[in-house]
Design a protein around this motif. Structure first.
Motif, PDB file in Angstrom:
ATOM      1  N   LEU A 188       0.799  -1.154  -0.109  1.00 53.32           N
ATOM      2  CA  LEU A 188       0.017  -0.064  -0.026  1.00 53.32           C
ATOM      3  C   LEU A 188       0.918   1.235  -0.276  1.00 53.32           C
ATOM      4  CD1 LEU A 188      -2.879  -0.994   2.663  1.00 53.32           C
ATOM      5  CD2 LEU A 188      -3.152  -0.649   0.006  1.00 53.32           C
ATOM      6  N   VAL A 189       1.996   1.110   0.704  1.00 50.81           N
ATOM      7  CA  VAL A 189       2.750   2.593   0.846  1.00 50.81           C
ATOM      8  C   VAL A 189       3.630   2.757  -0.520  1.00 50.81           C
ATOM      9  CG1 VAL A 189       4.861   3.381   1.836  1.00 50.81           C
ATOM     10  CG2 VAL A 189       3.037   2.378   3.246  1.00 50.81           C
TER      11      VAL A 189
ATOM     12  N   MET B 229       2.215   6.852  -7.027  1.00 50.59           N
ATOM     13  CA  MET B 229       1.115   7.850  -7.272  1.00 50.59           C
ATOM     14  C   MET B 229       1.434   8.973  -7.271  1.00 50.59           C
ATOM     15  SD  MET B 229      -3.007   7.591  -6.332  1.00 50.59           S
ATOM     16  CE  MET B 229      -2.829   8.474  -4.671  1.00 50.59           C
ATOM     17  N   LEU B 230       2.105   9.479  -5.776  1.00 54.65           N
ATOM     18  CA  LEU B 230       2.383  10.692  -5.555  1.00 54.65           C
ATOM     19  C   LEU B 230       3.615  11.073  -6.588  1.00 54.65           C
ATOM     20  CD1 LEU B 230       2.226  10.625  -1.622  1.00 54.65           C
ATOM     21  CD2 LEU B 230       0.505  11.717  -3.261  1.00 54.65           C
TER      22      LEU B 230
ATOM     23  N   ASP C  27       2.612   1.535  -3.531  1.00 54.06           N
ATOM     24  CA  ASP C  27       1.671   2.222  -4.468  1.00 54.06           C
ATOM     25  C   ASP C  27       1.372   3.695  -4.302  1.00 54.06           C
ATOM     26  OD1 ASP C  27       1.702  -0.437  -5.464  1.00 54.06           O
ATOM     27  OD2 ASP C  27      -0.302  -0.920  -4.755  1.00 54.06           O
ATOM     28  N   ARG C  28       1.079   3.923  -3.008  1.00 54.81           N
ATOM     29  CA  ARG C  28       0.856   5.177  -2.878  1.00 54.81           C
ATOM     30  C   ARG C  28       2.030   6.434  -3.217  1.00 54.81           C
ATOM     31  NH1 ARG C  28      -3.026   9.350  -2.530  1.00 54.81           N
ATOM     32  NH2 ARG C  28      -2.461  10.834  -1.066  1.00 54.81           N
TER      33      ARG C  28
END
Length: 54
Positions: A40-41, A47-48, A43-44
């Motif tokens: 999750l981290v 994205m950022l 992927d985030r």
């Protein structure tokens, strides 16, 4: 020779709902909750990074 992994042990305080969702995602992916958090981290952050580029 066994390869060393770049791992750190951390503790997270989350709500009951978040813990439940982490368990569900771990079961779906057949991995432990730590790997779910890691994915999750990652992927985030991707994205950022993409948002920052343009």
């Amino acid at each position: 020779m066994k390869q060393k992994k770049n791992m750190r042990r951390i503790s997270l305080l989350v709500t009951a709902q978040t813990a439940w969702h982490l368990r569900q995602l771990a079961e779906i992916g057949n991995v432990d909750q730590g790997r779910v958090v890691d994915k999750l981290v990652r992927d985030r952050m991707v994205m950022l990074h993409e948002e920052k580029r343009g």
